[in-house]
Design an enzyme around this catalytic site. Sequence first.
Site, PDB file in Angstrom:
ATOM      1  CE1 TYR A 146      -9.623  -2.822   0.554  1.00  0.00           C
ATOM      2  CE2 TYR A 146      -8.713  -1.114  -0.476  1.00  0.00           C
ATOM      3  CZ  TYR A 146      -8.555  -2.268   0.208  1.00  0.00           C
ATOM      4  OH  TYR A 146      -7.052  -2.440   0.632  1.00  0.00           O
ATOM      5  CE  LYS A 171      -3.840  -2.355   2.468  1.00  0.00           C
ATOM      6  NZ  LYS A 171      -5.096  -2.112   3.392  1.00  0.00           N
ATOM      7  CG  HIS A 218      -5.294  -6.051  -0.322  1.00  0.00           C
ATOM      8  ND1 HIS A 218      -6.610  -6.201   0.103  1.00  0.00           N
ATOM      9  CD2 HIS A 218      -5.593  -7.061  -1.351  1.00  0.00           C
ATOM     10  CE1 HIS A 218      -7.621  -7.117  -0.455  1.00  0.00           C
ATOM     11  NE2 HIS A 218      -6.683  -7.605  -1.431  1.00  0.00           N
ATOM     12  CD  GLU A 274      -8.767  -9.111  -3.883  1.00  0.00           C
ATOM     13  OE1 GLU A 274      -9.742  -8.799  -2.801  1.00  0.00           O
ATOM     14  OE2 GLU A 274      -7.657  -9.268  -3.673  1.00  0.00           O
ATOM     15  CG  ASN A 281      -3.477  -2.441   6.909  1.00  0.00           C
ATOM     16  OD1 ASN A 281      -3.429  -2.104   5.780  1.00  0.00           O
ATOM     17  ND2 ASN A 281      -4.650  -2.891   7.186  1.00  0.00           N
TER      18      ASN A 281
END
Length: 143
Positions: free
Chosen positions: A51, A11, A117, A128, A114
């Site tokens: 998302y 990310k 993913h 995805e 975080n």
Amino acid sequence: MSTQRTLSIIKPDAFEKNAVGSILKMITDSGLKVVACKTTRMTVKQAEGFYAVHKERPFFGELTAFMSSGPIVVSVLEGEDAVTKYRELMGPTNSNEAPEGTIRQAFGTNIEKNAVHGSDSADNAKIEVDFFFSANELRGLLG
Ligand code: ADP
Ligand code: MG
């Protein structure tokens, strides 16, 4: 158990921390094989699509702004039980609760920023992977 593929995203927070190389090393050290990998960037609209399952959640606007805020590295990882194996390597969603040895413990900041993913099922992994990679980019890689 069988050979699976999963979609990983490094990310924008981890990219900004210059942690791309370290995270890819943790992935390959775990035994997962990187079969496709590229740097890209999502628009807000693309992040909203990716998302979509979270669109009713209170953090949706913040999440899609964050995920489109900078470059990301997307990879297809292959290995035995790859979906579960990679989620274990990532650690829990909240980086503050992530145990030693996990990517989120090493490079995440909080429950939103975080670092990584990972797909949550083999079916979602397929969706995805197709979201980010063209048929040509995957040519010969996926059986
Ligand atoms: P995971 O990435 O562990 O599968 P989720 O699918 O539940 O977690 O959530 C997707 C992403 O949304 C998380 O990785 C995180 O970046 C963000 N997120 C999840 N929960 C929160 C929250 N309570 N507040 C802010 N951001 C969140
Ligand atoms: Mg998830």
